[in-house]
Scaffold this motif. Structure first.
Motif, mmCIF file in Angstrom:
data_model
loop_
_atom_site.group_PDB
_atom_site.id
_atom_site.type_symbol
_atom_site.label_atom_id
_atom_site.label_comp_id
_atom_site.label_asym_id
_atom_site.label_seq_id
_atom_site.Cartn_x
_atom_site.Cartn_y
_atom_site.Cartn_z
ATOM 1 N N UNK A 395 0.779 -1.325 0.030
ATOM 2 C CA UNK A 395 -0.059 -0.211 -0.198
ATOM 3 C C UNK A 395 0.705 1.292 0.131
ATOM 4 N N UNK A 396 1.796 1.183 0.812
ATOM 5 C CA UNK A 396 2.732 2.336 0.780
ATOM 6 C C UNK A 396 3.400 2.720 -0.449
ATOM 7 N N UNK A 397 3.938 1.589 -1.130
ATOM 8 C CA UNK A 397 4.468 1.932 -2.509
ATOM 9 C C UNK A 397 3.338 2.307 -3.409
ATOM 10 N N UNK A 398 2.497 1.820 -3.581
ATOM 11 C CA UNK A 398 1.301 2.425 -4.615
ATOM 12 C C UNK A 398 0.771 3.901 -4.017
ATOM 13 N N UNK A 399 0.670 4.122 -2.934
ATOM 14 C CA UNK A 399 0.175 5.189 -2.525
ATOM 15 C C UNK A 399 1.293 6.510 -2.319
ATOM 16 N N UNK A 400 2.344 6.001 -2.894
ATOM 17 C CA UNK A 400 3.418 7.211 -3.168
ATOM 18 C C UNK A 400 3.667 7.307 -4.557
ATOM 19 N N UNK A 401 3.053 6.595 -5.534
ATOM 20 C CA UNK A 401 3.405 6.842 -6.781
ATOM 21 C C UNK A 401 2.005 7.235 -7.750
ATOM 22 N N UNK A 405 -0.955 4.522 -8.329
ATOM 23 C CA UNK A 405 -2.222 4.778 -7.566
ATOM 24 C C UNK A 405 -3.471 4.925 -8.314
ATOM 25 N N UNK C 40 -1.429 11.752 -3.874
ATOM 26 C CA UNK C 40 -2.138 10.615 -3.677
ATOM 27 C C UNK C 40 -2.669 10.259 -2.296
ATOM 28 N N UNK C 46 -1.391 3.584 6.484
ATOM 29 C CA UNK C 46 -0.097 2.754 6.993
ATOM 30 C C UNK C 46 0.366 2.853 8.271
ATOM 31 N N UNK C 54 6.664 2.417 6.510
ATOM 32 C CA UNK C 54 6.139 2.033 5.083
ATOM 33 C C UNK C 54 5.348 3.360 4.454
#
Lengths: 455, 190, 245
Positions: A395-401, A405, C40, C46, C54
């Motif tokens: 989630x962290x990866x998706x929500x920062x790109x 996203x 975003x 998180x 994260x």
């Protein structure tokens, strides 16, 4: 230990009973609100209490030494216990020295924390808890479910049945007045027979070497003033510097706890009565460790009023036993992880972080913020289930790109629209257990914005 | 040994010194303290009476507790049915009514301070079935801050604020008066 | 004054009408907020689960996207609170400090920055106000029943500017709805029970619409309402303030 959600779910199986539990505690919270609103300087008192405790913690070693010195001058015997085991050993040796076999004990969460009763019983000492609520749960052989109202989880029918079996009250009798009278007669007997009396401590005053104990029933005093030996057990954090500070804390304590302007009895003990002995046991048991944690040390300011427990919407609907810790509710959930992080790792998550606990706290502990910080530590130390951690990582990866996203959002909405209901609400979908998912719109806000504001 | 170890652990753990706040005086109400006291005490289940309305305390006690078999009091104006100076604390289980002097009243919560010397036996205000206190009207302060300024908590070995009859709500939050200690509290303002 | 609109991820994806209402409302009040498309999420989902680590990338991204605006306005007390309170773990650069001061919930922005005294809005319905916890106790958008201070409520002040609205009185005016982010998934039984209890309070007050400053609470309540097939609607406060029925 079963995690909080499992025990909470079990508690909620009987929804009517959960509603009754919730209402009982909300009633206490409402009384607390009324009492707090009758004092114009309420918020100022909370701030003062908080600052006095901050100051005290910053000089705790000095104040403990002052306290001991004055207590010794008063003819009181002072003992130091690093942990629960030492505490129990000390108590047993005091009892042995005084040849005391029968003990009455008034409410003390510390002795509960140290599991003193079980220890003493192993050493052939009879312990009778004398607070009515404590006596009830002692007879039932279960731990308290609340720090101020230990038997709040029980119905009068259950108490009636228990008393019928153990105190020979009439079968089917449930009138609280009648049951309380039966307990009174039974306990008077114990008080008169007791060799020693043990109490907890609400406040210990450094400048006088005395301790203050607050009760509504008068049971602490019925014990201490009849027995040959009185023993007061206190955590290191019970210290306040001066007598004048009692003014601040006694004004806050009962109002926060039950909405009363004062407990019925506020007893100040300084010296043993002639011919009797007085002991004070000062206990650490993890408290100095908590003091060393900058993010959590102010949990030691707690005066055990229980207001955060009464206001907690999770506690009210899951009951004290769902926490599996001596002190349940929000305050317990920030104190106990410090004792055993792994065992109690579900407790800091048993909260919506709604913040009501912090706002009712008479010493302004930032309880919900500490719950948040414990969560971070639980993850860092590897006690968060691995799957959950992976989900968060993704989630962290998706929500920062932004690109990922947007694509993920689109896909999710399309799937939700297209999939048959049975798949969307498959057993794995925990959200769908009691709730519908939001109907997925065709267009996200950003798609609308692009079309309507940028073109 | 434990003491040294505990103190050194605390010394290492404690935060940097934070200052001690001053406790300021708080504004009090316009109404006389005795008036507020009466209302608060009544709310906590105490009975507040004016001594002047009776023909002496002894008379009043007999009027209020006609059934009482054993009255205990160190006061010269009350005939004590038990010799307080020469008995054991457990002998006091027979006491129906104890009549004692209170030193100071607190308006905000209806509490009365009883000093050890006025109790004779520490257990007396608890073990008696009914407690009666005499309190001078001019000895009532507004709040607990003032109260702690007036009293000396370590003058005797024991001192007590009592704010009503013994009570409990441990069974289903139902208020029951008369838990383990005195079943009633009557305060005569003198 | 350069103002950016921050539309939280779940509003963007599931409740676009709330974003639209927020934008239109601000435009009607003479403010032209910009919606930076690269935005975003603030990282709260998180972090509240204990995964602050994260969430770091999201935090950094948020700062990068929004740092050059005077104000960041969002129709979520919860997200605004998260940025202001929990971005304390970032290096406190000027940009971070600026954002921690100037990321505002819509109600705060309307009352404290635009200082509006009236609104051209109409919403003839009986409405129950749910005071979302992070707005209420985190951002102090209201006095709250716990504290002994002068009573106020920013959301109520705004709703009182709307014609035709009738605000219902609740028995527990500021109890949590039980959403709590991932709490809703971790403790589903308590979460749903809390939501049901909140709804029952609104039902007793005979409301037609439940409103709040946070769509997340309303998403949870709506989920339960729809499962119960209740006729009660949920509307974000921006939708009511932007309504001209």
């Amino acid at each position: 230990m079963k995690a909080h959600p499992i025990k909470a779910a079990a508690f909620l199986q009987n929804e009517a009973r959960a509603d009754w539990h919730d209402e009982s505690l909300w009633f206490v919270r409402a009384k607390r609100d009324k009492a707090a609103h009758e004092i114009p300087e309420w918020e100022q008192l909370r701030e003062l209490a908080s600052q006095i405790k901050d100051h005290t913690l910053s000089r705790l070693d000095d104040y403990l030494e002052d306290f001991e010195r004055h207590a010794l001058e008063n003819g009181v015997q002072v003992h130091w216990a690093e942990d629960a085991a030492a505490h129990n050993r000390i108590i047993q040796s005091i009892l042995k020295k005084h040849r005391a076999r029968r003990v009455v004990k008034s409410k003390s969460m510390l002795t509960e924390e140290c599991q003193l009763n079980a220890y003493l019983e192993q050493h052939d000492i009879e312990v009778v808890d004398t607070d009515l609520g404590e006596r009830i749960i002692q007879m039932r052989g279960e731990p308290p479910s609340h720090i101020v109202m230990p038997a709040i989880h029980l119905k009068k029918e259950e108490v009636g049945q228990l008393f019928h079996e153990q105190l020979r009250t009439e079968k089917g009798a449930t009138d609280p007045k009648y049951l309380t009278e039966a307990a009174r007669q039974h306990l008077r007997h114990s008080f008169l027979k007791a060799d020693a009396a043990i109490t907890g401590v609400n406040f210990a005053i450094a400048e006088t070497g005395g301790v203050v104990v607050c009760t509504n029933e008068g049971n602490a005093d019925m014990g201490t003033h009849l027995a040959r030996v009185q023993i007061h057990c206190m955590g290191i954090e019970k210290i306040i510097p001066q007598t004048k500070h009692l003014g601040v804390f006694t004004r806050l304590l009962a109002r926060s706890a039950t909405g009363q302007p004062s407990t019925i009895y506020t007893s100040h003990y300084h010296r043993p009565r002639p011919g009797a002995a007085m002991h004070i046991v000062i206990v650490d048991n993890g408290r100095s460790k908590q003091l060393s944690r900058p993010d959590f040390r102010n949990s030691l300011k707690c005066i055990r009023c229980g207001a955060c427990i009464n206001t907690c919407p999770i506690y009210r609907r899951s009951g004290g036993h769902s926490y599996g810790s001596t002190v349940p509710g929000p305050i317990g959930s920030i104190l106990t992880p410090g004792l055993d992080l792994k065992k109690y790792s579900s407790l800091p998550f048993a909260s919506t972080l709604c913040g009501s606990c912090s706002d009712v706290c008479p010493v302004k502990i930032d309880i919900h913020e500490q719950l948040y910080r414990w969560r971070q530590i639980i993850t860092r130390e590897g006690h968060l289930p691995r799957t959950k951690k992976w989900v968060m990582k993704i989630a962290g990866s998706i929500l920062s790109r932004p690109g990922w996203y947007e694509q993920a959002g689109k896909t999710a909405r399309r799937l939700l629209r297209g999939l048959p209901r049975i798949l969307v609400y498959a057993p794995l979908n925990i959200w769908g257990k009691g709730r519908e998912l939001p109907p997925p719109p065709r267009q996200s806000f950003r798609e609308w914005y692009r079309k309507n504001r940028e073109e | 040994m434990s003491k040294k170890k505990m103190l050194s652990a605390i010394k290492t753990a404690k935060p940097p010194l934070s200052s001690m706040p001053a406790v300021p005086p708080f504004p009090t109400e316009q109404r006389p303290a005795s008036e507020i006291f009466g209302a608060q005490a009544a709310q906590s289940g105490s009975r507040v009476l004016l001594a002047a309305d009776f023909d002496g305390i002894s008379q009043a006690i007999h009027f209020l507790y006609p059934q009482a078999r054993c009255i205990a009091s160190p006061l010269p104006q009350v005939t004590s049915g038990i010799e307080l100076k020469n008995c054991e604390p457990s002998d006091l289980q027979a006491v129906d009514v104890a009549v004692l002097n209170g030193q100071l009243g607190v308006a905000e919560n209806g509490a009365v301070w009883i000093a050890e010397e006025d109790m004779v036996h520490r257990v007396l205000p608890f073990i008696t079935q009914h407690l009666v206190l005499l309190l001078p009207q001019d000895q009532i302060v507004y709040n607990m801050h003032e109260a702690y300024q007036q009293i000396t908590i370590d003058e005797g070995g024991f001192g007590l604020f009592v704010a009503g009859p013994s009570k409990t709500a441990d069974i289903e939050q139902s208020l029951v008066i008369g838990a383990q200690a005195a079943r009633s509290l009557t305060i005569f303002l003198t | 004054m350069k103002t950016a609109l921050f539309i939280p991820c779940y509003i963007d994806q599931f409740y676009p009408q709330v974003g639209i209402a927020t934008l239109q409302l601000l435009e009607r009040l003479g403010c032209e907020p910009h919606f930076p498309e690269a935005q975003t999420c603030c990282g709260q989902p998180m972090a509240n689960t204990g995964c602050e680590q994260e969430a770091q990338e999201s935090y950094q991204h948020f700062v990068k996207v929004f740092q050059h605006y005077d104000y960041v306005v969002t129709p979520s007390g919860s997200c605004a609170y998260h940025v202001r309170k929990h971005y304390d773990v970032l290096e406190q650069t000027e940009a971070v400090q600026h954002l921690r001061r100037n990321t505002l919930d819509l109600a705060e922005f309307l009352l404290q920055v635009l200082k509006i005294k009236s609104l051209d809005a109409r919403f003839p319905a009986r409405v129950g106000l749910h005071q979302s916890c992070h707005g209420l106790r985190g951002l102090r958008l209201g006095s709250g029943s716990e504290r002994n201070i002068k009573e106020y409520s920013a959301l109520r002040t705004l709703l009182n500017m709307v014609d035709g609205i009738e605000i219902a009185e609740l028995q527990r005016p500021d109890e949590c709805c039980g959403f709590g982010g991932t709490f809703a998934i971790q403790e589903p039984d308590i979460s749903v029970k809390m939501g049901k209890d909140r709804i029952a309070d609104h039902q007793r007050a005979a409301v037609e619409v439940i409103t709040a400053g946070d769509m997340s609470c309303l998403m949870h309540l709506e989920g339960i309402l729809r499962r119960q097939q209740s006729p009660i609607q949920v509307k974000h406060i921006a939708e009511i303030l932007n309504s001209q029925v």
